[in-house]
Design an enzyme around this catalytic site. Structure first.
Site, mmCIF file in Angstrom:
data_model
loop_
_atom_site.group_PDB
_atom_site.id
_atom_site.type_symbol
_atom_site.label_atom_id
_atom_site.label_comp_id
_atom_site.label_asym_id
_atom_site.label_seq_id
_atom_site.Cartn_x
_atom_site.Cartn_y
_atom_site.Cartn_z
ATOM 1 N N HIS A 24 1.769 12.826 -22.617
ATOM 2 C CA HIS A 24 2.349 11.628 -22.463
ATOM 3 C C HIS A 24 2.743 12.318 -20.331
ATOM 4 O O HIS A 24 3.447 13.438 -20.155
ATOM 5 C CB HIS A 24 3.032 10.925 -22.630
ATOM 6 C CG HIS A 24 2.993 9.104 -21.592
ATOM 7 N ND1 HIS A 24 3.630 9.271 -19.960
ATOM 8 C CD2 HIS A 24 2.106 8.203 -21.504
ATOM 9 C CE1 HIS A 24 3.047 7.824 -20.108
ATOM 10 N NE2 HIS A 24 2.196 7.205 -20.610
ATOM 11 N N ASP B 42 -0.848 5.615 -28.764
ATOM 12 C CA ASP B 42 -2.268 5.559 -29.400
ATOM 13 C C ASP B 42 -2.162 6.196 -31.216
ATOM 14 O O ASP B 42 -2.986 6.039 -31.116
ATOM 15 C CB ASP B 42 -3.011 6.229 -28.348
ATOM 16 C CG ASP B 42 -3.337 5.351 -27.398
ATOM 17 O OD1 ASP B 42 -2.744 3.937 -27.411
ATOM 18 O OD2 ASP B 42 -3.328 6.037 -25.697
HETATM 19 N N1 CMC Z 1 -2.306 18.861 -27.460
HETATM 20 C C1 CMC Z 1 -2.036 19.964 -26.931
HETATM 21 N N2 CMC Z 1 -2.164 20.672 -25.676
HETATM 22 C C2 CMC Z 1 -1.686 19.613 -24.750
HETATM 23 C C3 CMC Z 1 -1.663 17.854 -25.032
HETATM 24 C C4 CMC Z 1 -2.055 17.429 -26.227
HETATM 25 N N3 CMC Z 1 -2.531 16.385 -26.171
HETATM 26 N N4 CMC Z 1 -1.459 17.094 -23.792
HETATM 27 C C5 CMC Z 1 -1.179 18.352 -23.036
HETATM 28 N N5 CMC Z 1 -1.146 20.050 -23.358
HETATM 29 C C6 CMC Z 1 -1.160 20.532 -22.971
HETATM 30 C C7 CMC Z 1 -1.864 21.353 -21.951
HETATM 31 O O1 CMC Z 1 -2.735 21.697 -22.516
HETATM 32 C C8 CMC Z 1 -1.024 21.262 -21.076
HETATM 33 O O2 CMC Z 1 -0.630 23.004 -21.384
HETATM 34 P P1 CMC Z 1 -0.606 24.191 -19.781
HETATM 35 O O3 CMC Z 1 0.910 23.304 -19.319
HETATM 36 O O4 CMC Z 1 -0.693 25.855 -21.028
HETATM 37 O O5 CMC Z 1 -1.687 24.620 -19.213
HETATM 38 C C9 CMC Z 1 0.301 21.485 -21.056
HETATM 39 O O6 CMC Z 1 0.260 20.121 -22.132
HETATM 40 C C10 CMC Z 1 0.401 19.978 -19.953
HETATM 41 O O7 CMC Z 1 -1.136 18.886 -20.163
HETATM 42 P P2 CMC Z 1 -1.406 18.205 -18.949
HETATM 43 O O8 CMC Z 1 -3.130 17.846 -19.354
HETATM 44 O O9 CMC Z 1 -1.777 19.042 -17.487
HETATM 45 O O10 CMC Z 1 -0.364 16.836 -18.592
HETATM 46 P P3 CMC Z 1 -0.536 15.761 -18.021
HETATM 47 O O11 CMC Z 1 0.052 15.204 -17.874
HETATM 48 O O12 CMC Z 1 -1.845 15.925 -16.904
HETATM 49 O O13 CMC Z 1 -1.863 15.222 -19.566
HETATM 50 C C11 CMC Z 1 -2.560 13.488 -21.288
HETATM 51 C C12 CMC Z 1 -1.582 13.841 -20.050
HETATM 52 C C13 CMC Z 1 -1.975 12.184 -21.480
HETATM 53 C C14 CMC Z 1 -3.192 13.097 -20.144
HETATM 54 C C15 CMC Z 1 -2.342 14.411 -22.364
HETATM 55 O O14 CMC Z 1 -0.918 14.621 -22.644
HETATM 56 C C16 CMC Z 1 -3.484 14.047 -23.418
HETATM 57 O O15 CMC Z 1 -4.252 14.672 -22.882
HETATM 58 N N6 CMC Z 1 -3.078 13.857 -24.641
HETATM 59 C C17 CMC Z 1 -4.274 13.338 -24.941
HETATM 60 C C18 CMC Z 1 -4.590 12.210 -25.188
HETATM 61 C C19 CMC Z 1 -3.338 11.076 -25.276
HETATM 62 O O16 CMC Z 1 -2.844 10.487 -26.321
HETATM 63 N N7 CMC Z 1 -3.436 9.781 -24.415
HETATM 64 C C20 CMC Z 1 -2.981 9.073 -24.453
HETATM 65 C C21 CMC Z 1 -2.013 8.824 -23.472
HETATM 66 S S1 CMC Z 1 -0.418 7.074 -23.651
HETATM 67 C C22 CMC Z 1 -1.676 6.208 -23.359
HETATM 68 C C23 CMC Z 1 -2.375 5.445 -22.342
HETATM 69 O O17 CMC Z 1 -1.045 5.050 -21.885
HETATM 70 O O18 CMC Z 1 -2.919 5.782 -21.229
#
Ligand code: CMC
Length: 431
Positions: free
Chosen positions: A308, A366
């Site tokens: 998140h 989720d």
């Molecule tokens: N699986 C594997 N690696 C992950 C994941 C994941 N689900 N989420 C983040 N990472 C890694 C990512 O690759 C990055 O690694 P590095 O620093 O080595 O490049 C690091 O963790 C930080 O990730 P980010 O994408 O920069 O983080 P963000 O804050 O931009 O993204 C997120 C947050 C929710 C979009 C992301 O964690 C994700 O894609 N999760 C899966 C989708 C999901 O479950 N979304 C629902 C969120 S809760 C409901 C809502 O509020 O909508």
């Protein structure tokens, strides 16, 4: 907003600029850069708004480190266990917990707006039967502006109020009809003797041929899913609603924009993507392969339902949702479900893995909501529409707050331009 008492100093070359600092009631201080371009001739750069507050708000507060989510100051776990969705709607919209008679009036108002204009039936019928219900919702909610002209004047507070009530009241009917249309069953009209959640389940699962009695445990679980998704401060879809509204667009267009944004798998679409991923994993012995893929920088695969932007310890909604999942699965007599077994094993494996613990990736709301919705009998394509109907009150509350804010301006971010500078057009034969 109170006058700032502190300032930050920004030095560019020889010149120093004082920037006011606002102190919130909770959360980190905020440096006010509104006059920065005028004074210093520079922009700030923050793709994804990771360090930028786009507005001030009094509705919802999240402390990502503590795993805290407050609506108007009230913790989400208290609201999920002691309150119910329509009371939380009132709280989000008006800022306080209603007295009994206020709640009765509000519930009566919402209940009396559950039907949709009969002409809208033709609108549903225009879609292909295999249309994703989110595609139908984006279209139908946007089209509400063509049916409810008397609540599109955003300068009239009464019209804004009516639009808010209409959106909250009609969204379950729209989501349920999108579902009924996709499975070729007749539309079921709302029943105003049922509560909000029970009415939604009835519109989704009853058929004219036989009686359908809503199980109170299921309607309670449904209501809790609605409550847990009701608002989440300035997330992508809410910011989309605010940005759309900043141009003066009508409320139905703004909420349709929010629904469109929510659909993405990184946001509301994650519940559908998570369940599909669990089905793809199939059984606990395949987990190591998927964990390895999620960690592989060259593989776009991510563990859906994990991570998140704001929560870095745990998602407080996920905690309550997990409890609900146990209750519903118990009621449905589901014990040896392979999806559930895979989910439990995946959660355990990820929480033990350094990659996930170091990056603070924990199950989010989720991860569990899909398991409950699947057990209730919803297809995965309905998971995100259910999130959209629950979040409508959040979008509407933030939209109303924004329109009442004297600082409201059209949203217009700047950019860091890295393209070509001005050059002369070259005729086609000379390229
Ligand atoms: N699986 C594997 N690696 C992950 C994941 C994941 N689900 N989420 C983040 N990472 C890694 C990512 O690759 C990055 O690694 P590095 O620093 O080595 O490049 C690091 O963790 C930080 O990730 P980010 O994408 O920069 O983080 P963000 O804050 O931009 O993204 C997120 C947050 C929710 C979009 C992301 O964690 C994700 O894609 N999760 C899966 C989708 C999901 O479950 N979304 C629902 C969120 S809760 C409901 C809502 O509020 O909508």
């Amino acid at each position: 907003m109170a006058e700032p008492t502190k300032t930050a100093k920004l030095t560019i070359g020889e010149q120093a600029f004082d920037l006011p600092i606002h102190s919130p009631t909770a959360g980190p201080d905020v440096i006010d850069i509104r006059k920065l371009y005028g004074q210093a001739g520079v922009f700030t750069y923050d793709p994804g708004f990771t360090s930028t507050a786009s507005c001030d708000s009094t509705i919802t507060f999240i402390d990502g480190e503590k795993g805290e989510l407050l609506h108007r100051g009230y913790p989400i776990d208290q609201l999920a266990s002691k309150s119910h969705y329509l009371e939380v709607c009132f709280l989000l919209l008006y800022g306080y917990l209603p007295k009994a008679e206020e709640l009765e009036t509000f519930e009566g108002t919402i209940t009396r707006h559950t039907m949709i204009h009969e002409q809208m039936v033709n609108f549903f019928r225009g879609f292909r039967r295999d249309a994703h219900p989110m595609a139908i919702m984006v279209g139908v909610v946007g089209a509400m502006a063509a049916f409810y002209h008397d609540s599109t004047d955003i300068s009239d507070p009464r019209q804004r109020e009516i639009a808010s009530h209409r959106l909250i009241a009609k969204m379950p009917t729209i989501a349920a009809w999108a579902y009924k249309y996709s499975i070729g069953q007749p539309f079921v009209y709302p029943r105003n003797d049922l509560d909000y959640a029970a009415n939604f389940l009835h519109m989704c699962f009853s058929v004219p041929a036989e009686e359908y009695v809503v199980d109170p445990i299921l309607s309670r679980a449904m209501d809790r899913i609605f409550t847990l998704h009701a608002d989440h401060e300035q997330n992508a879809s809410t910011s989309t609603v605010r940005l759309a509204s900043s141009s003066g667009a009508n409320p139905f267009a703004c909420i349709a924009a929010g629904i469109a944004c929510l659909w993405g798998p990184a946001h509301g679409g994650a519940n559908q993507a998570c369940l599909e991923m669990l089905k793809q994993i199939g059984s606990p012995e395949n987990i190591p392969e998927y964990i390895a893929r999620a960690k592989d920088k060259n593989d776009p695969f991510r563990l859906m339902g994990f991570g998140h932007r704001v929560y870095k310890n745990f998602d407080p909604r996920a905690k309550v949702m997990k409890q609900s999942a146990d209750e519903v699965l118990d009621l449905m007599g589901i014990e040896n479900n392979p999806i559930l077994a895979t989910a439990k094993a995946l959660e355990e494996a990820a929480l033990k893995d350094e990659y996930f613990t170091e990056k603070k990736l924990f199950p989010n709301v989720d991860f569990y909501s899909g398991i409950i919705l699947e057990a209730m009998g919803f297809p995965t394509s309905m998971f995100t529409p259910i999130f959209a109907l629950s979040r409508t009150v959040g979008w509407v509350s933030q939209w109303k707050e924004m329109l009442n804010d004297p600082q409201n301006k059209i949203g217009r971010p700047r950019q860091l331009y890295l393209g070509e500078t001005a050059r002369d057009y070259v005729d086609i034969e000379n390229r």
